[in-house]
Design an enzyme around this catalytic site. Structure first.
Site, PDB file in Angstrom:
ATOM      1  N   GLU A 212       0.824  -1.209   0.000  1.00 39.32           N
ATOM      2  CA  GLU A 212       0.000   0.000   0.000  1.00 39.32           C
ATOM      3  C   GLU A 212       0.863   1.267   0.000  1.00 39.32           C
ATOM      4  O   GLU A 212       0.600   2.225  -0.744  1.00 39.32           O
ATOM      5  CB  GLU A 212      -0.925   0.024   1.221  1.00 39.32           C
ATOM      6  CG  GLU A 212      -1.871  -1.159   1.321  1.00 39.32           C
ATOM      7  CD  GLU A 212      -1.309  -2.317   2.129  1.00 39.32           C
ATOM      8  OE1 GLU A 212      -2.098  -3.129   2.616  1.00 39.32           O
ATOM      9  OE2 GLU A 212      -0.064  -2.394   2.265  1.00 39.32           O
ATOM     10  N   GLY A 267       6.291  -2.209  14.224  1.00 36.19           N
ATOM     11  CA  GLY A 267       5.564  -1.124  13.585  1.00 36.19           C
ATOM     12  C   GLY A 267       4.611  -0.399  14.507  1.00 36.19           C
ATOM     13  O   GLY A 267       4.526   0.833  14.497  1.00 36.19           O
ATOM     14  N   ARG A 268       3.883  -1.142  15.346  1.00 41.29           N
ATOM     15  CA  ARG A 268       2.891  -0.499  16.207  1.00 41.29           C
ATOM     16  C   ARG A 268       3.527   0.196  17.406  1.00 41.29           C
ATOM     17  O   ARG A 268       2.824   0.827  18.198  1.00 41.29           O
ATOM     18  CB  ARG A 268       1.865  -1.531  16.672  1.00 41.29           C
ATOM     19  CG  ARG A 268       2.433  -2.753  17.385  1.00 41.29           C
ATOM     20  CD  ARG A 268       1.356  -3.826  17.529  1.00 41.29           C
ATOM     21  NE  ARG A 268       1.840  -5.076  18.089  1.00 41.29           N
ATOM     22  CZ  ARG A 268       2.459  -6.026  17.387  1.00 41.29           C
ATOM     23  NH1 ARG A 268       2.686  -5.848  16.097  1.00 41.29           N
ATOM     24  NH2 ARG A 268       2.841  -7.156  17.961  1.00 41.29           N
ATOM     25  N   GLU A 353      -3.274  -6.502  17.741  1.00 41.83           N
ATOM     26  CA  GLU A 353      -2.180  -7.070  16.968  1.00 41.83           C
ATOM     27  C   GLU A 353      -1.156  -7.729  17.877  1.00 41.83           C
ATOM     28  O   GLU A 353      -0.481  -8.686  17.479  1.00 41.83           O
ATOM     29  CB  GLU A 353      -1.514  -5.981  16.123  1.00 41.83           C
ATOM     30  CG  GLU A 353      -0.633  -6.521  14.997  1.00 41.83           C
ATOM     31  CD  GLU A 353      -0.225  -5.450  14.016  1.00 41.83           C
ATOM     32  OE1 GLU A 353      -0.951  -5.236  13.024  1.00 41.83           O
ATOM     33  OE2 GLU A 353       0.825  -4.807  14.245  1.00 41.83           O
ATOM     34  N   LYS A 512      -0.600 -10.052   4.110  1.00 45.06           N
ATOM     35  CA  LYS A 512       0.242  -9.361   3.131  1.00 45.06           C
ATOM     36  C   LYS A 512       0.646 -10.303   2.000  1.00 45.06           C
ATOM     37  O   LYS A 512       0.585  -9.947   0.812  1.00 45.06           O
ATOM     38  CB  LYS A 512       1.502  -8.811   3.812  1.00 45.06           C
ATOM     39  CG  LYS A 512       1.256  -7.686   4.794  1.00 45.06           C
ATOM     40  CD  LYS A 512       2.567  -7.246   5.428  1.00 45.06           C
ATOM     41  CE  LYS A 512       2.376  -6.148   6.454  1.00 45.06           C
ATOM     42  NZ  LYS A 512       3.653  -5.757   7.103  1.00 45.06           N
TER      43      LYS A 512
END
Length: 549
Positions: A212, A267-268, A353, A512
């Site tokens: 994305e 990432g989070r 997550e 993904k």
């Protein structure tokens, strides 16, 4: 029976839950005038009132015993110490190092990461200053007035929501726009309002290949070139946060404008890193640093405060109590502050997550519920919609209410109404309204006996609905940093108790991979017959509809 469910503290909690399910918080408050004063804690400027929970002192003692039995303190020290606690990827988990202002080294594999962390902060500060001052211009010499921050997941949610929450602190030099959705409408709507000569694009992707993010960046590049820029000019208008330097430079980004990412930051948890560059551009580096300093203060509290007075631990163990002993499937966040409205979405990713797992760190199936569904929105809006389910629904939905005691440009009437709604909702959830109270109200209205009985059943609210209330003087950068770190540590504690690896996300990774495979099917690079019949049919319908375009 698993190691967790066989713990003596777990057995104690099971018995206590069975005993307390028929008891009401309303009666506890009446019998114990000191309950509210005893069940409170504070850290880094955040005050927690947890007295409106279905717990007694005995329950809290058993919950802390369970945390200790599961080795919480040792796991906490291992995380801060740089051990590879992400055991499926053999990685350290050191988002806390990104906001470490103690001056102490943080080793990973025998090497101190702090010099590189501090150098990156210096780079963020210098780049932010160059954009704000007008030193960094576009290729025609015009000032940068707009920044388009492109990312997905944590590379998007963190910067966007923190920037929204701190809108009163926005720097007036540039306006930052966030793009995540691969739906072309989003990037189109943002770019069509901008002047390419005065626009800077920040692309955030560790691999420089996230589907994305890369597609949106390619679209921005095409827009820039079509508007009159050249390949050589890209270096003035595109920067990257990535570890794939070769891909970024091949794209046209100057190597000095590539900011690093590390595999020991998920990432989070990445807003504290160079992923936070858009925050610095939006607010100014001073405010970005204060955000980090607030988180660091909460880190120190989490590391040093006794479990019984430790705000993240208290909130985490209350969550375990409801998830595992009251069958609570969800947890709602209710910020009573417009600018904080995005926080539920941020914590949703952080929590779900991290702890949406069905096996332990050892790969054994769990025999107990793990992470809850996280949801919520602005408190006052929710009162006129989903609060109904919390008040009178048949299940238990624990709630976190949060409110700044003062706000910028305060209108006393508005803010007093906001606070009264916040406090009134927690009171109503706790005490409810009995059948007898409803009947008496209806009797005063002069209704006949049958109608009083009929309506009283509908108006009765059981109460006994649990909630936490989080108060802070104001939502400044320091406090927001502390608040986000609080939820990070809460999630970590629950992961330790549930024996999970809270730092991988294989479900996300599978999505993904399959998404890329399906894209190949849509574009004809892969035979669609390789997919299941349902997916094959969906691909065929999509291709047919787009065949004539």
């Amino acid at each position: 029976m698993s190691k967790l469910t066989s713990q003596p503290a777990w057995q104690d909690l099971s018995q206590l839950a069975a005993t307390l399910k028929d008891q009401h918080m309303r009666d506890w408050f009446a019998a114990d005038p000191a309950r509210a004063e005893r069940m409170q804690a504070d850290a880094a400027g955040i005050f927690l009132d947890y007295s409106k929970n279905r717990v007694t002192d005995e329950v809290m003692t058993a919950l802390m015993a369970l945390a200790r039995a599961q080795g919480l303190e040792a796991h906490r020290d291992a995380m801060f110490g740089g051990d590879a606690i992400n055991n499926t990827e053999n990685r350290a988990v050191l988002h806390t190092a990104l906001r470490n202002f103690s001056g102490q080294p943080v080793p990973v594999g025998g090497e101190d990461v702090m010099p590189e962390v501090m150098a990156t902060l210096d780079k963020i500060e210098a780049f932010t200053a160059s954009v704000h001052s007008g030193e960094h211009t576009g290729y025609t010499g015009k000032r940068i007035t707009d920044v388009v921050a492109i990312g997905i997941g944590g590379s998007f949610l963190g910067p966007k929501i923190m920037t929204e929450a701190l809108k009163p602190y926005t720097h007036d030099a540039v306006k930052v726009h966030f793009v995540a959705n691969v739906d072309g409408c989003h990037i189109h709507d943002v770019l069509q309002t901008l002047d390419h000569e005065q626009t800077l694009v920040v692309m955030s992707s560790k691999s420089f290949s996230t589907q994305e993010t890369l597609q949106n960046t390619l679209s921005a590049k095409a827009w820039f070139l079509n508007a009159g820029g050249s390949q050589q000019d890209i270096a003035r208008h595109f920067v990257a946060v990535s570890s794939n330097i070769s891909a970024a430079t091949e794209f046209g980004i100057a190597e000095e404008n590539i900011f690093p990412m590390w595999d020991w930051v998920g990432g989070r948890y990445s807003l504290w890193s160079a992923i936070g560059l858009p925050i610095s551009l939006a607010l100014g580096f001073t405010h970005f640093k204060r955000l980090l300093e607030g988180a660091h203060e909460m880190d120190n509290h989490f590391k040093t405060a006794p479990l019984e007075n430790n705000v993240p631990v208290i909130m985490a163990m209350l969550g375990v109590w409801y998830r595992n002993f009251f069958e609570a499937q969800s947890h709602v966040l209710l910020p009573y502050y417009h600018y904080l409205r995005g926080l539920p979405a941020y914590v949703q990713q952080l929590d779900m997550e991290s702890n949406g797992k069905q096996v332990t760190q050892n790969g054994d199936p769990v025999d107990y519920p793990t992470g809850p569904i996280i949801w919520g929105s602005e408190g006052t809006n929710g009162q006129h919609s989903f609060h109904q389910l919390i008040h009178q629904g048949s299940g238990v939905i624990p709630a976190d209410f949060m409110l700044p005691l003062t706000v910028p440009n305060q209108d006393d009437t508005h803010h007093a109404m906001l606070a009264s709604n916040c406090f009134g909702q927690t009171q109503a959830l706790m005490q409810g309204k009995t059948f007898e109270e409803c009947y008496a109200d209806l009797e005063r209205q002069g209704l006949d006996e049958a109608e009083r009985v009929r309506l009283a059943h509908h108006k009765t609210m059981p109460g006994n609905k649990p909630s936490n209330t989080l108060l802070f003087e104001q939502l400044d950068p320091f406090t927001l940093g502390a608040l986000v770190a609080l939820y990070e540590h809460k999630v970590f504690v629950q992961g330790v108790v549930w024996q999970l690896n809270s730092f991988d996300q294989w479900g996300v990774e599978l999505g993904k991979v399959l998404g890329n495979q399906v894209l190949d099917g849509i574009t004809g690079k892969r035979d669609s017959s390789e997919f299941d019949r349902s997916t094959e049919q969906l691909i065929a319908r999509f291709r047919q509809s787009n065949a004539q375009r």
